[in-house]
Write a protein that holds these residues in place. Structure first.
Motif, PDB file in Angstrom:
ATOM      1  N   ASN A   1      -3.849  12.088  -3.942  1.00  0.00           N
ATOM      2  CA  ASN A   1      -4.796  11.920  -2.831  1.00  0.00           C
ATOM      3  C   ASN A   1      -5.497  10.565  -2.868  1.00  0.00           C
ATOM      4  O   ASN A   1      -6.725  10.470  -2.835  1.00  0.00           O
ATOM      5  CB  ASN A   1      -5.824  13.057  -2.835  1.00  0.00           C
ATOM      6  N   ARG A   2      -4.682   9.528  -2.903  1.00  0.00           N
ATOM      7  CA  ARG A   2      -5.215   8.171  -2.920  1.00  0.00           C
ATOM      8  C   ARG A   2      -4.181   7.225  -2.342  1.00  0.00           C
ATOM      9  O   ARG A   2      -3.000   7.586  -2.163  1.00  0.00           O
ATOM     10  CB  ARG A   2      -5.554   7.741  -4.350  1.00  0.00           C
ATOM     11  N   ILE A   3      -4.621   6.024  -2.016  1.00  0.00           N
ATOM     12  CA  ILE A   3      -3.726   4.938  -1.654  1.00  0.00           C
ATOM     13  C   ILE A   3      -3.719   3.963  -2.825  1.00  0.00           C
ATOM     14  O   ILE A   3      -4.778   3.498  -3.257  1.00  0.00           O
ATOM     15  CB  ILE A   3      -4.193   4.223  -0.372  1.00  0.00           C
TER      16      ILE A   3
ATOM     17  N   TYR B   1       0.860  -1.186   0.000  1.00  0.00           N
ATOM     18  CA  TYR B   1       0.000   0.000   0.000  1.00  0.00           C
ATOM     19  C   TYR B   1       0.894   1.232   0.000  1.00  0.00           C
ATOM     20  O   TYR B   1       1.850   1.318   0.777  1.00  0.00           O
ATOM     21  CB  TYR B   1      -0.903   0.013   1.232  1.00  0.00           C
TER      22      TYR B   1
ATOM     23  N   LEU C   1       0.907   5.195   6.833  1.00  0.00           N
ATOM     24  CA  LEU C   1       0.040   4.030   6.649  1.00  0.00           C
ATOM     25  C   LEU C   1       0.388   2.972   7.687  1.00  0.00           C
ATOM     26  O   LEU C   1       1.545   2.816   8.065  1.00  0.00           O
ATOM     27  CB  LEU C   1       0.229   3.424   5.255  1.00  0.00           C
TER      28      LEU C   1
ATOM     29  N   LEU D   1      -9.411  11.594   0.102  1.00  0.00           N
ATOM     30  CA  LEU D   1      -8.304  11.791   1.023  1.00  0.00           C
ATOM     31  C   LEU D   1      -7.698  13.177   0.825  1.00  0.00           C
ATOM     32  O   LEU D   1      -7.720  13.730  -0.276  1.00  0.00           O
ATOM     33  CB  LEU D   1      -7.239  10.729   0.815  1.00  0.00           C
TER      34      LEU D   1
ATOM     35  N   PRO E   1      -2.708  12.291   1.920  1.00  0.00           N
ATOM     36  CA  PRO E   1      -2.425  11.107   2.745  1.00  0.00           C
ATOM     37  C   PRO E   1      -0.937  10.971   3.027  1.00  0.00           C
ATOM     38  O   PRO E   1      -0.102  11.233   2.170  1.00  0.00           O
ATOM     39  CB  PRO E   1      -2.957   9.958   1.889  1.00  0.00           C
ATOM     40  N   GLN E   2      -0.634  10.530   4.272  1.00  0.00           N
ATOM     41  CA  GLN E   2       0.760  10.414   4.700  1.00  0.00           C
ATOM     42  C   GLN E   2       1.071   9.002   5.181  1.00  0.00           C
ATOM     43  O   GLN E   2       1.310   8.118   4.387  1.00  0.00           O
ATOM     44  CB  GLN E   2       1.038  11.447   5.814  1.00  0.00           C
TER      45      GLN E   2
ATOM     46  N   VAL F   1      -4.726   5.402   7.611  1.00  0.00           N
ATOM     47  CA  VAL F   1      -3.973   6.427   6.898  1.00  0.00           C
ATOM     48  C   VAL F   1      -4.152   7.763   7.603  1.00  0.00           C
ATOM     49  O   VAL F   1      -5.252   8.094   8.043  1.00  0.00           O
ATOM     50  CB  VAL F   1      -4.415   6.528   5.413  1.00  0.00           C
TER      51      VAL F   1
ATOM     52  N   SER G   1       0.680   5.518   0.004  1.00  0.00           N
ATOM     53  CA  SER G   1      -0.093   6.761   0.044  1.00  0.00           C
ATOM     54  C   SER G   1       0.551   7.746  -0.925  1.00  0.00           C
ATOM     55  O   SER G   1       1.709   8.122  -0.775  1.00  0.00           O
ATOM     56  CB  SER G   1      -0.132   7.331   1.467  1.00  0.00           C
TER      57      SER G   1
ATOM     58  N   GLU H   1      -4.069  11.894   7.367  1.00  0.00           N
ATOM     59  CA  GLU H   1      -4.285  12.936   6.357  1.00  0.00           C
ATOM     60  C   GLU H   1      -3.713  14.248   6.880  1.00  0.00           C
ATOM     61  O   GLU H   1      -4.239  14.833   7.835  1.00  0.00           O
ATOM     62  CB  GLU H   1      -5.771  13.090   6.062  1.00  0.00           C
TER      63      GLU H   1
END
Length: 311
Positions: free
Chosen positions: A209-211, A202, A240, A234, A237-238, A250, A204, A252
């Motif tokens: 702005n998605r995984i 996964y 995980l 999202l 996102p940073q 996640v 980020s 944000e």
């Protein structure tokens, strides 16, 4: 390493009613609850974090914090002892803006440095063993890496943020693969990485702005949230973390919150404290689980770590 008692600087945070997501489309999906229970560190305390970044928890329950602007790693054991190693610099054994941290089953510590664009490996006592990488675009080189994850085979996945890709290495630093830079999948400013029990990766992706979800062979197999999901997008996102039940947490950065999703992309929980509350997040970064119901979040602009219960 310096050692101090953890309880010299712990304070109990207020309990905050969680903000749960709306019922997911899948009726079998179990909603979860995130509640703030403890604040670790903070300005003016003996162990004063300065813009903490990545986090991890080892098999003994010890928490590791990449204390980025203090240019060090802080380890807090489950027994309450605190160990600190690292100092600012570019020499081997020194650190410059550490962002990601991982620990293997033997206690060896892996750190990615944004400032030095490299990975350093330390012994369980904080003694440097090796380092590799420098700033560049070739394989084995990095541009401001932000995070790393380790799988059960001790392979390392590094978010090579400035080069918009993930690089994969073995524990000795031997290059294995590049993920996410093909014409079929173009990452843009990857921030966080995590591996689940099925060896899915996964990522980020900060600017989209998605995984992004990758198969064990490195092929893109989905995104979170699902494109058809009726939930809020999202917001930068940073960090995980994969929970024992398979949920993906996640942080944000722009929204100051944490959200949780199933591997299929359905939202199952959210935490965002009201403005002015003691548990309000400001630019949350790394997130980690101890596997026992606690979640740790690097509350970067508040210069502390927040512990949440997950249940």
């Amino acid at each position: 390493m310096d050692d101090r008692t953890r309880y010299d600087y712990l304070e109990i945070g207020e309990g905050v009613p969680p903000l749960l997501a709306e019922q997911a489309a899948q009726p079998s999906v179990r909603l979860r609850r995130l509640t703030a229970v403890e604040v670790i560190g903070g300005a003016g305390t003996p162990a004063d974090f300065y813009n903490p970044g990545g986090l991890t928890v080892d098999g003994h329950g010890s928490l590791y914090v990449a204390d980025s602007l203090n240019h060090r790693i802080v380890k807090i054991t489950s027994a309450g002892q605190v160990f600190i190693f690292g100092e600012k610099g570019a020499q081997i054994g020194q650190l410059l803006n550490p962002q990601g941290v991982a620990v293997d089953a033997l206690g060896f510590i892996y750190v990615v440095e944004l400032g030095n664009s490299r990975l350093s490996k330390f012994s369980p006592r904080g003694e440097v063993i090796s380092c590799f990488g420098y700033r560049g675009q070739q394989v084995g080189q990095f541009d401001r890496p932000c995070d790393l994850a380790r799988d059960q085979f001790n392979q390392l996945y590094i978010a090579d943020t400035g080069n918009n890709r993930i690089q994969k290495f073995d524990a000795t630093g031997r290059f294995l693969d590049v993920i996410g830079d093909s014409p079929l999948c173009s990452l843009r400013c990857p921030q966080g990485v995590a591996i689940d029990r099925e060896y899915r990766l996964y990522v980020s992706d900060g600017l989209t702005n998605r995984i992004v979800v990758f198969s064990p062979s490195g092929e893109e197999i989905g995104t979170i949230p699902r494109p058809e999901a009726e939930c809020e997008p999202l917001a930068s996102p940073q960090g995980l973390a994969v929970m024992p039940d398979g949920a993906i947490l996640v942080t944000e950065r722009d929204a100051g919150r944490i959200r949780g999703f199933t591997a299929e992309g359905d939202e199952v929980c959210s935490f965002c404290s009201a403005r002015g509350r003691a548990s309000q997040l400001r630019t949350p970064a790394g997130v980690a689980s101890d596997g026992q119901g606690s979640v740790f979040v690097a509350d970067s602009m508040n210069h502390r770590v927040l512990r949440l219960s997950y249940g």
